[in-house]
Design an enzyme around this catalytic site. Structure first.
Site, PDB file in Angstrom:
ATOM      1  N   HIS A  70      -1.861   1.946   9.785  1.00 41.56           N
ATOM      2  CA  HIS A  70      -0.924   0.245   9.442  1.00 41.56           C
ATOM      3  C   HIS A  70      -1.261  -0.518  10.475  1.00 41.56           C
ATOM      4  O   HIS A  70      -0.773   0.331  11.451  1.00 41.56           O
ATOM      5  CB  HIS A  70       0.200  -0.064   8.583  1.00 41.56           C
ATOM      6  CG  HIS A  70       0.040   0.338   6.518  1.00 41.56           C
ATOM      7  ND1 HIS A  70       0.746   1.119   6.377  1.00 41.56           N
ATOM      8  CD2 HIS A  70      -1.205   0.751   6.365  1.00 41.56           C
ATOM      9  CE1 HIS A  70       0.746   1.490   4.790  1.00 41.56           C
ATOM     10  NE2 HIS A  70      -1.077   0.715   4.726  1.00 41.56           N
ATOM     11  N   GLU A  93      -8.011  -0.548   2.466  1.00 38.55           N
ATOM     12  CA  GLU A  93      -7.791   0.527   1.815  1.00 38.55           C
ATOM     13  C   GLU A  93      -9.301   1.699   2.172  1.00 38.55           C
ATOM     14  O   GLU A  93      -9.296   2.784   2.441  1.00 38.55           O
ATOM     15  CB  GLU A  93      -7.774   1.270   0.068  1.00 38.55           C
ATOM     16  CG  GLU A  93      -6.802   0.940  -0.312  1.00 38.55           C
ATOM     17  CD  GLU A  93      -5.580   1.365   0.178  1.00 38.55           C
ATOM     18  OE1 GLU A  93      -5.274   2.251   0.160  1.00 38.55           O
ATOM     19  OE2 GLU A  93      -4.272   0.943   0.246  1.00 38.55           O
ATOM     20  N   CYS A 136       1.106  -1.494  -0.070  1.00 37.63           N
ATOM     21  CA  CYS A 136      -0.155   0.444   0.129  1.00 37.63           C
ATOM     22  C   CYS A 136       1.523   0.991  -0.297  1.00 37.63           C
ATOM     23  O   CYS A 136       1.650   1.155   0.170  1.00 37.63           O
ATOM     24  CB  CYS A 136      -0.699  -0.121   1.087  1.00 37.63           C
ATOM     25  SG  CYS A 136      -2.347   1.189   1.435  1.00 37.63           S
ATOM     26  N   ASP A 175      -3.030  14.269  -7.585  1.00 35.71           N
ATOM     27  CA  ASP A 175      -2.829  14.216  -5.719  1.00 35.71           C
ATOM     28  C   ASP A 175      -1.478  14.014  -5.653  1.00 35.71           C
ATOM     29  O   ASP A 175      -0.925  14.410  -4.267  1.00 35.71           O
ATOM     30  CB  ASP A 175      -3.654  13.389  -5.347  1.00 35.71           C
ATOM     31  CG  ASP A 175      -3.142  12.112  -5.364  1.00 35.71           C
ATOM     32  OD1 ASP A 175      -2.095  12.048  -6.351  1.00 35.71           O
ATOM     33  OD2 ASP A 175      -3.755  10.543  -5.170  1.00 35.71           O
TER      34      ASP A 175
HETATM   35 ZN   LIG Z   1      -4.230   9.054  -5.693  1.00 37.80          ZN
HETATM   36 ZN   LIG Z   2      -1.930   0.811   3.778  1.00 40.01          ZN
END
Ligand SMILES: [Zn+2]
Ligand SMILES: [Zn+2]
Length: 298
Positions: free
Chosen positions: A264, A255, A118, A207
């Site tokens: 986490h 997510e 992630c 982003d």
């Molecule tokens: Zn993004």
């Molecule tokens: Zn994550």
């Protein structure tokens, strides 16, 4: 004779299939954004080697090190020195991922760093003390300031160009969170009306965390009450448990945990563990549920 021909055709097609599968795999082989690690094999404290600054940036992004990553600033001579702060950060990383605590970039650590993960950091407040953090929290975590939703009824929406087959597994992930919490999720058609906004993007998508870079990971999510959930569309995603693709339900469950306010955990079996492999399927673990209960106090 007929059966011989049939067998031959079958074999020929099987051969084509293998070639095709091979090409398919190479097309989907995404270059590791952490290629610089291969240049750092065997580097240890006191060494001054190109790419150490990349390692510092990466460890800093994940929350293991305080390092000024302002790229506009003149690179200092010290940037590529493997100093005691890198050693400490590596020890902390090794502790989080249950590796041998060596403080060096050993083979196991390099392998772990290149595993699919992630894109969210593991820590938000690097330990400033020079003392090794033996008291490290060993379970669920939250975002800094513990942001959370002030309502229990949340609206979600999928971005317009999303593949239809990926929606049911993500809705399954939402229902899994709903079954363990007082949250209720309802679908709306427009992202702008939604609390949780689910999109698949490639590369730059506005982003500051372009997919394919070392900070973006397979997916990343913005803490409440932002609710944007982004998946890397260039990865191979599976909706039916295929072994050579990332399970969208599992990564979605992870997510969406972020979207609800969880960080986490270092519990390997928990869904909020940062690393995921192709074909891996996980459900909610006691640690995930304890985390969400602790955050919302229910
Ligand atoms: Zn993004
Ligand atoms: Zn994550």
């Amino acid at each position: 004779m007929a059966s011989q021909v049939f067998t031959y055709i079958l074999l020929f097609h099987f051969h084509l299939y293998i070639i095709h599968a091979h090409q398919f795999k190479s097309i989907h082989k995404i270059p590791s954004p952490l290629k610089f690690l291969n240049q750092l094999s065997g580097v240890q404290k006191g060494d001054n080697v190109k790419y150490v600054s990349d390692l510092k940036k990466y460890l800093s992004y994940l929350g293991y090190l305080i390092y000024n990553t302002n790229s506009n600033e003149q690179r200092s001579e010290k940037d590529n020195i493997f100093d005691s702060s890198v050693e400490l950060a590596l020890k902390k990383y090794q502790k989080f991922y249950n590796l041998n605590i060596t403080g060096t970039l050993d083979a196991n650590t390099m392998v772990k760093m290149q595993e699919p993960r992630c894109g969210m950091p593991d820590f938000y407040r690097p330990d400033k003390s020079a003392v090794f953090p033996f008291h490290m929290i060993s379970y669920y975590s939250f975002f800094p300031g513990h942001p959370k939703w002030r309502k229990k009824k949340l609206k979600y929406a999928f971005n317009r160009n999303m593949k239809e087959e990926l929606k049911p597994p993500l809705e399954h992930a939402l229902s899994e969170w709903a079954s363990a919490t007082p949250f209720r999720f309802s679908r709306v058609s427009n992202l702008s009306q939604a609390d949780i906004k689910i999109s698949f993007f490639r590369g730059y998508h506005g982003d500051g965390q372009p997919f394919g870079s070392k900070d973006a990971g397979l997916a990343h999510t913005f803490a409440p009450p932002d609710g944007r959930v982004h998946f890397d569309a260039a990865q191979k995603w599976s909706s039916k448990g295929e072994k050579d693709a990332y399970d969208v339900q599992t990564v979605g469950l992870h997510e969406l945990g972020h979207a609800l306010g969880l960080g986490h955990t270092r519990i390997l079996k928990a869904v909020m563990y940062p690393i995921v492999h192709e074909g891996e399927r996980k459900g909610l673990h006691e640690d995930d549920i304890n985390g969400i209960k602790a955050l919302y106090k229910f």
